[in-house]
Every structure is written in C-alpha cells, then in structure tokens.
Design a protein around this motif. Structure first.
Motif: not given
Length: 615
Positions: A491, A498, A503, A506, A512, A514-515, A518, A554, A556-558
């Motif tokens: 990824h 934020p 997005s 948060l 964050e 940001h993908t 993937r 998956e 990550p978000k953070i």
C-alpha cells in the motif's frame, strides 16, 4: 550566452570540454564544440527554469539540478566566468508565476526521475575528491560479493553506505564502488564495439541496467545514481528487472525454435500463456509472474518476490565445511597469505556446485598452498569428525554424497516451498510453465528437485541460464514498453493533515495515511493511477510530500511506525505564486519507477516533480 565549460562526465573520465548555449527559453544546450549554425542539433540539454544552482567554494565549479531532477556538474575557466553564467541562470529563475509561459508545460505525461536534493551547507562532512576516491579504490583488494550487500540493506539503504574489501581494512562508499564497476563495463564494451563499428558514438548506444526483482525503490534508485555517476545519461538508460529480461530471452528462443521447424514447448509462450520466472542468482532468488499479451508484451499477474536463497548460500556452506575440515585458523591464514590461490579455489567452488547430483560425489581440486597450511597445524590434515565424510587423494578433495546433499537441502527446500506458495495464490491460477534462469539454475541437483516437485508443469532451463538475463536485456532495450502492467507490492500512501476535503474528518491530530496505490492493485504502465489535491500558500517556492508504504492487509488510516514506513518524498519546485492555489498531483509508474506531475488547477500549468528514496 554561450561558451566553453568543462562538464563532469564520470569519476574515471573527470571533467571534459564541452560547448554550451543558454537559449532565451531557458534551455542549456550542450555541443561537442562550437556549433557551426543555429539549427545544429544539441547533443544534450537541460531546462534551467526553476533549477537549483550550487556554487562550490573553489570559485570554478557549479552544479545545476533542474526542476525534474536532471543534473549536471560544470567547471568554468575562471571565477568571473562562473559568475557570468550563474547570473544568467538567476535571471531565468527569478520569474514569477505569470512572467513567462515557458516556465511551464502543458504536457501532463512528462517523466519525472528519482533524485535527492543537495543537503544544506554544513550538514555534510567534506566530500572526498575524485582523486581521493580513485587512489583509495586502487588500494582496495577484491570486494567480496559486493552485490549481496544491497539486498541485505534494502530497508536502510543510504548514499553514504560504505563497503569494505575482503581484508576488512579498506572502505569506500558503496555508490562509488558500483559506479566504478559500471564504468569499467562501459569502457570495456564501448572500446570493443568501437573496434568493429569505427563511427560509433556514445549517443548511439542505449544501456539497460538489470536489477533483482525484489529490490525496493531505494535500491533501484541507488543503481540509477551509480550509473549516472559512471557517466551514463538518463536518456540513454533503462532499468529492467532481471527475471523479466530472462523471460524475453526464453520467449525469443522459442520463436526461433518454431521458425526453424523444431518442436515447441507445448504453448509455453503463446498469447495468454502464464508462467513464473525463477531467477536463481548469486545473492537472491527473484520470482516474477507474467502473462503474454497478443502484442508480445508482458503483464505482471503477481508482484515480484523472492528471498536470499541464491547460489552464494551454497558457496558459504561449502567454505564453512572447508573450515571445519582443515580448521578455521588454517583457512583464514590461507585466504590472507595466498590471495590468488584463494580466488582460484572460489571459482572452482562456484563451478563444481553446479554439477552435483543426488547420487554423485563432488571432487574439488585443492591448492597446494592450502594443503601446506593444513599440515602445519594438523599432521593428519583433517579434523576427526570429517575423516569418514571426505577423502584427499593427492590434491583432490572428495566429498561423500550425504555431505553434499545436506549442504544443498535447506536452500532447495526453501525455494520449492516458496514457489509452491506462490502457485497457490489466486492471481497465479493458470500458470503452466516455470522458467529457471541465472547462474545457480545450472545446478543439476536444483533442476532435478524442481522438475520432480512440479512434474505437472513445464519446467524449462535454457542451455545458458546464466546468459538469459543479458540476452533478454538487449531485447528489452529495443522495445518501447516491454512491460505494460504491474501489481503493487505494498500500500503506497502520502501524509495528509486531517481536515483536507478529500477524506473524512478524523479526531486524531496525527497525520493520515492517504492511500494512492493499494497493495495488489493492477497498475497500467505510464498511466496515472491516482490524483491528489495539494494546497499551495502565497509565495511558496517548493513543496514536499512524504511517501509511505505499508505491507498490512488493509491500508492504515493513521501513519505510525507500527503499520508503515517512510520510503521517500516528492519535491515540487514552484515559481512564486501570487495567490493561494491548489495543485493536482498525478502519480504514475514506468516499468520500474514512480513518476509525478503536478498541475495548477487554476491555470492548467504543469510542473515536473522529483521523487527521492535515498534519504
């Protein structure tokens, strides 16, 4: 402005005279000598709009790094002459956003290359001169398996990384060592070819530099930097993955077999055929999974992978066995005192390991100098535990089959298990052929084990497996886009504060992830795979965007050290914006590299960006 300047060509060739012309539109054009007319085509050029100019303390040298990372090192004949040139550069670089349309380009498909910005003054120790490096290189003895160092340090590779020679006493920067090796090959090949084609010029040759498929972005950029330091211009250089090069060689061989009426290999290279290439090199085993398209190009169906199970692991085990037989101190003294005999024995070990079979013994010729060293410490020659496992007849050391099988078993088992796991993946369904290439593929024991385990598939090993990569690289060098699709290994994401519109909000104050790509995502070569809005403040001259990678299932978000790692950054050099602006960042990939272009949404103007992975 025009005039004679000295350009740094490479470490060995140093600075050489070239004629340069600075045009009104900001192009610095290079000629071998003063052009006879204005329409004469330049040998090379660099756009110095928004370029960085780095003046050296000696009053003569100065370096130019363009907005897209292209660079050149120059030397003037006097300090006054250098000032005249740099003043002209400053005038080009002093333009604001609206002053000149030529600063920008409307072509959003421009290529951006990897580079590292120069460090700020005072942050680096005094750099060694080329003369210092050359003298130090002459003092060094043979470098022991240099190429295995890069795979070992993939996660912490830096330009400052050093390599020690076989004695452990002398040390040089790894980048310089690789540049020396590349330039030596360059000089040797060019001289040989020049003997046959007398009117051949450097710009007539395109070079293909092959690298293991499992190398990450930083290792690949490392090799590009080494090639540049060796004097190979980026316009004449292609980076290719070794297993894929070998695949093109095998495909070409099959076409020739069919053309001459020989029996084909059951459709292994027909349109739609899927296959694995297992490149069994010295340091690593690299595996790629590809499908042949109707155009003859290849599409990756699973990301490149592999591990450190190459032929050098067998060499290491054989040398460990020799130390056990003759004694560690004896072998150490032999290596230190009889360097030529040691190198000759090392070559014999490399060749002999390829002929070992399940029911055969290995016979290895031992230098007389090693036998003498062994007799000094032990009149019986062998350690007691090995007397029933090896025999010495004159100067031939004979290993029993059990001993040799034990040396090979662990490595071969790991390769087979890994290949089987790869074949069990959904993406590799339909694979019908396994290609064995690389020097280690010549080992009969390994080939037999692979054919026995995968007897339901076609296992092919070409006649010269160690030349397959070389031949395939030549074929790839004549193709515009040999690889049309890849599968993302990780990824990939960029740091985002934020609150940006793209997005959800948060509550955390952390950045964050940001993908942008993937893991497992199919990627079309040279097509933009993602876009990202980036705000630019008033009078901002450059921007940096951090790049991260994660191997989690998956994205990550953070961003944290637990779930991702920083792999580099994107640098965007800008004119002075007289307003708030938003840039649309477009990210695409070539066969082996990232490319980034930023577009001002207000004006539609585009900026090339530099991706750096060697921090």
């Amino acid at each position: 402005m025009d005039g004679l300047l000295k350009r740094k060509i490479s470490i060995f060739r140093g600075y050489q005279d070239r004629w340069f012309v600075l045009t009104d539109d900001g192009l610095m054009k290079q000629y071998e000598k003063k052009p006879s007319n204005a329409s004469q085509k330049a040998k090379w050029e660099i756009n110095i709009m928004l370029a960085d100019i780095d003046k050296k303390k000696d009053g003569l040298r100065f370096n130019i790094t363009s907005n897209n990372g292209q660079s050149i090192k120059l030397k003037a004949q006097s300090e006054d002459e250098r000032e005249k040139w740099t003043e002209c550069f400053k005038k080009c670089n002093s333009l604001d956003e609206e002053d000149d349309e030529e600063v920008f380009t409307s072509d959003s498909n421009q290529e951006a290359r990897f580079d590292e910005p120069e460090p700020k003054q005072g942050t680096r120790k005094r750099m060694e001169s080329d003369a210092d490096i050359l003298e130090k290189f002459k003092e060094m003895t043979i470098l022991k398996r240099t190429l295995i160092i890069l795979p070992t340090f993939l996660q912490k590779l830096k330009k400052s990384m050093t390599i020690k020679d076989i004695t452990g006493k002398n040390e040089l920067k790894a980048l310089d060592v690789f540049a020396f090796c590349i330039e030596y090959i360059w000089n040797t090949l060019f001289r040989r070819i020049k003997e046959q084609i007398t009117n051949l010029n450097e710009e007539n040759i395109h070079w293909v530099l092959t690298v293991p498929a499992i190398w990450n972005e930083d290792a690949r950029q490392f090799m590009l930097e080494a090639a540049k330091k060796a004097g190979i211009e980026e316009e004449r250089l292609t980076l290719a993955l070794e297993p894929e090069a070998a695949a093109f060689c095998c495909k070409s061989d099959e076409i020739q077999r069919r053309a001459t009426g020989q029996v084909g290999r059951l459709g292994s290279f027909d349109t739609g055929a899927r296959f694995l290439v297992v490149d069994l090199g010295g340091g690593t085993v690299d595996i790629t999974s590809n499908e042949i398209l109707e155009s003859g190009q290849l599409k990756e169906i699973h990301s490149a992978s592999g591990g450190p199970w190459g032929g050098n692991t067998i060499n290491t085990r054989i040398w460990k066995l020799l130390r056990g037989i003759f004694g560690d101190k004896t072998v150490t003294n032999f290596i230190a005192e009889h360097r030529d005999d040691y190198l000759a024995l090392a070559r014999k070990v490399e060749l002999k390991k390829r002929t070992v079979t399940y029911d055969g013994k290995m016979r290895l010729e031992i230098p007389r100098s090693l036998i003498i060293e062994a007799s000094k410490s032990n009149p019986d020659m062998f350690a007691e535990e090995y007397k029933d496992k090896v025999k010495l007849i004159k100067n031939i050391l004979i290993f029993s089959p059990d001993v040799m099988l034990q040396i090979f078993k662990d490595g071969i088992d790991k390769i087979i298990i890994y290949v089987q796991d790869l074949l069990d993946q959904p993406n590799t369904k339909g694979v019908s052929t396994i290609l064995l290439v690389g020097g280690y593929a010549s080992c009969d024991l390994l080939k037999d084990a692979m054919k026995t385990k995968f007897n339901n598939l076609t296992v092919i090993c070409p006649l010269d497996p160690d030349l397959a990569v070389l031949k395939g690289a030549v074929i790839m060098g004549h193709m515009d886009t040999p690889i049309v699709g890849r599968i993302a290994k990780f990824h990939y994401g960029i740091a985002m504060v934020p609150g940006i519109e793209q997005s959800p909000q948060l509550t955390s104050t952390k950045e964050e992830f940001h993908t942008i790509i993937r893991k497992g995502q199919p990627i079309q070569i040279n097509e933009v795979v993602t876009g990202y809005d980036f705000p630019i403040t008033f009078n901002k001259e450059e921007a940096f965007i951090q790049i991260y990678a994660s191997d989690d299932e998956e994205p990550p978000k953070i961003i944290s050290s637990d779930n991702c790692r920083k792999i580099g950054h994107i640098r965007i050099k800008l004119p002075k914006f007289r307003r708030e602006a938003r840039l649309k960042i477009g990210i695409s990939t070539s066969e082996t590299e990232f490319k980034v272009v930023a577009r001002d949404e207000h004006t539609g103007k585009c900026f090339e960006c530099v991706c750096s992975f060697l921090n």
